[in-house]
Design a protein around this motif. Structure first.
Motif, mmCIF file in Angstrom:
data_model
loop_
_atom_site.group_PDB
_atom_site.id
_atom_site.type_symbol
_atom_site.label_atom_id
_atom_site.label_comp_id
_atom_site.label_asym_id
_atom_site.label_seq_id
_atom_site.Cartn_x
_atom_site.Cartn_y
_atom_site.Cartn_z
ATOM 1 N N GLY A 133 0.786 -1.225 0.000
ATOM 2 C CA GLY A 133 0.000 0.000 0.000
ATOM 3 C C GLY A 133 0.814 1.269 0.000
ATOM 4 N N ILE A 134 2.072 1.185 -0.438
ATOM 5 C CA ILE A 134 2.948 2.354 -0.474
ATOM 6 C C ILE A 134 2.969 2.928 -1.886
ATOM 7 C CG2 ILE A 134 5.325 3.156 -0.168
ATOM 8 C CD1 ILE A 134 5.632 0.842 1.876
ATOM 9 N N GLU A 135 2.768 4.211 -2.002
ATOM 10 C CA GLU A 135 2.853 4.886 -3.293
ATOM 11 C C GLU A 135 4.310 4.916 -3.740
ATOM 12 O OE1 GLU A 135 2.266 9.442 -4.863
ATOM 13 O OE2 GLU A 135 0.832 8.655 -3.400
ATOM 14 N N VAL A 136 4.597 4.437 -4.937
ATOM 15 C CA VAL A 136 5.972 4.348 -5.434
ATOM 16 C C VAL A 136 6.155 5.311 -6.600
ATOM 17 C CG1 VAL A 136 7.740 2.862 -6.454
ATOM 18 C CG2 VAL A 136 6.182 1.945 -4.716
ATOM 19 N N ALA A 137 7.134 6.193 -6.475
ATOM 20 C CA ALA A 137 7.536 7.072 -7.571
ATOM 21 C C ALA A 137 8.914 6.602 -8.012
ATOM 22 C CB ALA A 137 7.571 8.520 -7.120
ATOM 23 N N SER A 138 8.969 5.825 -9.081
ATOM 24 C CA SER A 138 10.233 5.234 -9.506
ATOM 25 C C SER A 138 10.882 6.068 -10.605
ATOM 26 C CB SER A 138 10.013 3.803 -9.995
ATOM 27 O OG SER A 138 9.148 3.775 -11.102
ATOM 28 N N VAL A 139 12.181 6.222 -10.483
ATOM 29 C CA VAL A 139 12.998 6.893 -11.497
ATOM 30 C C VAL A 139 13.858 5.806 -12.140
ATOM 31 C CG1 VAL A 139 14.803 8.597 -11.923
ATOM 32 C CG2 VAL A 139 13.018 9.048 -10.217
ATOM 33 N N PRO A 140 13.627 5.484 -13.412
ATOM 34 C CA PRO A 140 14.388 4.404 -14.051
ATOM 35 C C PRO A 140 15.880 4.736 -14.148
ATOM 36 C CG PRO A 140 12.435 4.979 -15.327
ATOM 37 C CD PRO A 140 12.619 6.056 -14.315
ATOM 38 N N VAL A 141 16.723 3.741 -13.810
ATOM 39 C CA VAL A 141 18.174 3.877 -13.952
ATOM 40 C C VAL A 141 18.707 2.659 -14.700
ATOM 41 C CG1 VAL A 141 18.391 5.275 -11.871
ATOM 42 C CG2 VAL A 141 18.627 2.804 -11.700
ATOM 43 N N ARG A 142 19.882 2.828 -15.300
ATOM 44 C CA ARG A 142 20.445 1.752 -16.111
ATOM 45 C C ARG A 142 20.986 0.610 -15.252
ATOM 46 N NH1 ARG A 142 22.056 6.316 -19.061
ATOM 47 N NH2 ARG A 142 24.025 6.447 -17.907
ATOM 48 N N GLY A 143 21.539 0.922 -14.086
ATOM 49 C CA GLY A 143 22.127 -0.099 -13.232
ATOM 50 C C GLY A 143 21.076 -0.932 -12.521
ATOM 51 N N GLU A 144 21.518 -2.072 -11.978
ATOM 52 C CA GLU A 144 20.626 -2.990 -11.266
ATOM 53 C C GLU A 144 20.503 -2.585 -9.802
ATOM 54 O OE1 GLU A 144 18.459 -6.849 -11.178
ATOM 55 O OE2 GLU A 144 19.423 -5.846 -12.877
ATOM 56 N N THR A 145 19.273 -2.506 -9.293
ATOM 57 C CA THR A 145 19.057 -2.246 -7.868
ATOM 58 C C THR A 145 19.761 -3.326 -7.050
ATOM 59 O OG1 THR A 145 16.936 -1.157 -8.277
ATOM 60 C CG2 THR A 145 17.298 -2.043 -6.065
ATOM 61 N N ILE A 203 25.866 -8.233 4.620
ATOM 62 C CA ILE A 203 26.646 -7.977 3.420
ATOM 63 C C ILE A 203 25.841 -6.999 2.562
ATOM 64 C CG2 ILE A 203 27.768 -8.966 1.398
ATOM 65 C CD1 ILE A 203 27.778 -11.655 2.891
ATOM 66 N N ASN A 204 26.320 -5.771 2.474
ATOM 67 C CA ASN A 204 25.628 -4.735 1.722
ATOM 68 C C ASN A 204 26.335 -4.503 0.388
ATOM 69 O OD1 ASN A 204 23.822 -4.418 3.776
ATOM 70 N ND2 ASN A 204 24.603 -2.457 4.491
ATOM 71 N N ALA A 205 25.607 -4.633 -0.692
ATOM 72 C CA ALA A 205 26.153 -4.391 -2.022
ATOM 73 C C ALA A 205 26.305 -2.890 -2.261
ATOM 74 C CB ALA A 205 25.244 -5.010 -3.077
ATOM 75 N N PRO A 206 27.211 -2.480 -3.166
ATOM 76 C CA PRO A 206 27.426 -1.047 -3.388
ATOM 77 C C PRO A 206 26.271 -0.362 -4.100
ATOM 78 C CG PRO A 206 28.745 -2.329 -4.914
ATOM 79 C CD PRO A 206 28.152 -3.303 -3.939
ATOM 80 N N GLY A 207 25.553 -1.082 -4.948
ATOM 81 C CA GLY A 207 24.465 -0.466 -5.700
ATOM 82 C C GLY A 207 24.955 0.133 -7.001
ATOM 83 N N PRO A 208 24.034 0.552 -7.865
ATOM 84 C CA PRO A 208 24.416 1.082 -9.180
ATOM 85 C C PRO A 208 25.017 2.474 -9.080
ATOM 86 C CG PRO A 208 22.072 1.325 -8.851
ATOM 87 C CD PRO A 208 22.580 0.560 -7.660
ATOM 88 N N GLU A 209 25.763 2.846 -10.115
ATOM 89 C CA GLU A 209 26.269 4.210 -10.224
ATOM 90 C C GLU A 209 25.278 5.033 -11.032
ATOM 91 O OE1 GLU A 209 30.210 6.704 -11.774
ATOM 92 O OE2 GLU A 209 30.207 4.504 -11.727
ATOM 93 N N LEU A 210 24.835 6.152 -10.449
ATOM 94 C CA LEU A 210 23.852 6.992 -11.126
ATOM 95 C C LEU A 210 24.539 8.028 -12.000
ATOM 96 C CD1 LEU A 210 21.972 5.608 -9.075
ATOM 97 C CD2 LEU A 210 20.854 7.804 -8.727
ATOM 98 N N SER A 211 23.997 8.226 -13.170
ATOM 99 C CA SER A 211 24.522 9.250 -14.070
ATOM 100 C C SER A 211 24.017 10.622 -13.648
ATOM 101 C CB SER A 211 24.077 8.960 -15.503
ATOM 102 O OG SER A 211 22.666 9.137 -15.622
ATOM 103 N N ALA A 212 24.591 11.655 -14.225
ATOM 104 C CA ALA A 212 24.144 13.017 -13.936
ATOM 105 C C ALA A 212 22.678 13.199 -14.323
ATOM 106 C CB ALA A 212 25.018 14.026 -14.683
ATOM 107 N N GLU A 213 22.268 12.586 -15.431
ATOM 108 C CA GLU A 213 20.875 12.686 -15.869
ATOM 109 C C GLU A 213 19.933 11.978 -14.894
ATOM 110 O OE1 GLU A 213 23.659 13.366 -19.052
ATOM 111 O OE2 GLU A 213 23.400 11.629 -17.726
ATOM 112 N N PRO A 267 24.450 6.749 -3.526
ATOM 113 C CA PRO A 267 25.078 5.798 -4.451
ATOM 114 C C PRO A 267 26.247 6.435 -5.187
ATOM 115 C CG PRO A 267 23.092 6.671 -5.412
ATOM 116 C CD PRO A 267 23.160 7.221 -4.014
ATOM 117 N N ARG A 268 27.008 5.598 -5.828
ATOM 118 C CA ARG A 268 28.094 6.104 -6.655
ATOM 119 C C ARG A 268 27.529 7.030 -7.732
ATOM 120 N NH1 ARG A 268 30.441 0.683 -8.813
ATOM 121 N NH2 ARG A 268 28.221 0.193 -8.704
ATOM 122 N N GLY A 269 28.240 8.109 -7.969
ATOM 123 C CA GLY A 269 27.797 9.073 -8.972
ATOM 124 C C GLY A 269 27.157 10.315 -8.390
ATOM 125 N N LEU A 270 26.754 10.257 -7.112
ATOM 126 C CA LEU A 270 26.149 11.423 -6.467
ATOM 127 C C LEU A 270 27.165 12.100 -5.564
ATOM 128 C CD1 LEU A 270 23.550 10.255 -7.608
ATOM 129 C CD2 LEU A 270 22.419 10.761 -5.440
#
Length: 313
Positions: A75-87, A103-113, A141-144
């Motif tokens: 029941g949570i409203e989700v506003a998703s922003v598509p990114v190229r990397g895998e969550t 064990i925490n994964a680093p996550g995707p690198e976000l582009s400037a866009e 995440p990486r890139g910010l």
């Protein structure tokens, strides 16, 4: 409505087993998958308590689709922003004696866009009069850039929304100058922010006051088994809540922030709610968030009589 933004969300997979044998095949007795990331957990805890919550997330790949689906089912409203990397997917291992290995994964690198699209989504859709709080939560995440949260706080504040910030390191220090309405460090993050070890409750209070001098309007500091502090211009309060058995502390701080914001986000009543939610969360499996039935508010103690010399465990 309370809106959360989680720049580096995750799927959290938890395995429970009698004990962990390194280098061998281990068989779990139970396993579960939960939506993860600090802001995601805050949104889940708010929804479980009956509040309206939305989650702004950069999502990519199959794990991103699954994360969105799990949140929508709750029941949570989700506003998703598509990114190229895998969550990312994080793994927690809980042994029979309650030892927790994460064990925490680093996550995707976000582009400037992608970074700009995340900011634009918040500004466009979640700065209106129906938004009570915007909770900015978790690592970047990486890139910010470390200033990313500072820029977000400044932009959203200009629209009148209140900001809660739960992050650490350079991102926390940079954001203080934008005067967030509340920051929520744990003991280690608070010590890192002031550059010294904290060994007593009094030292934690002094560190929280230092963050207020740098710009935070309130400091909600989690001291783990030693309770919580709320330091603001209106006063300083210290609270504790008993815990019978710790099953998993994943997301407990996020549940505390949800309790705090859901009860107004200021003063001793909100601190008591934060304590009740955090104490309930650590007694649940994985990163499960407490419901009102899990809470024990009558067991919470909040006081202005600060035990300055009490050692921290």
């Amino acid at each position: 409505m309370i809106v959360t933004i989680t720049p580096n969300p995750s799927l959290d997979r938890t395995y429970e087993l009698p004990d962990l044998a390194r280098g061998e095949v281990n068989r779990a007795t139970t396993d579960r998958v939960d939506p993860g990331g600090k802001g995601v957990n805050v949104a889940r805890a708010l929804t479980a308590a009956g509040h309206r919550a939305a989650a702004v997330l950069p999502l990519g790949g199959f794990s991103g689709l699954l994360l969105s689906d799990l949140l929508l089912r709750q029941g949570i409203e989700v506003a998703s922003v598509p990114v190229r990397g895998e969550t990312r997917i994080n793994v927690s291992i809980v042994e029979g004696d309650h030892t927790l290995t994460k064990i925490n994964a680093p996550g995707p690198e976000l582009s400037a866009e992608e970074s700009a699209a995340l900011l634009a989504t918040v500004r466009r859709d979640y700065t209106g009069p129906d938004v009570d709080w915007l909770a900015c939560c978790g690592s970047l995440p990486r890139g910010l850039d470390p200033d990313w949260y500072a820029d977000l706080v400044a932009q959203v504040h200009s629209g009148g929304a209140r900001i809660a910030l739960d992050t650490s390191g350079p991102a926390l220090l940079a954001a203080l100058r934008a005067r967030p309405d509340v920051v929520k460090p744990n003991r280690e993050e608070l010590a890192e922010a002031v550059g010294r070890q904290l060994t007593t409750v009094g030292e934690a209070v002094a560190a929280a006051e230092e963050l207020r001098e740098r710009g935070a309007q309130q400091v909600l500091a989690s001291l783990g088994a030693d309770g919580m502090l709320l330091v603001s211009a209106e006063g300083t309060w210290y609270g504790t809540a008993p815990v019978a058995t710790v099953r998993s502390d994943v997301g407990a701080g996020d549940a505390s922030l949800a309790g705090f914001l859901g009860t107004g986000g200021t003063g001793p009543k909100a601190l008591a709610a934060a304590l009740a939610h955090g104490a309930a969360a650590v007694q649940l499996p994985g990163s499960a968030m407490p419901t009102p039935a899990d809470l024990a508010p009558d067991a919470v103690t909040v006081t202005t009589d600060i035990p300055h010399t009490r050692p921290l465990a």
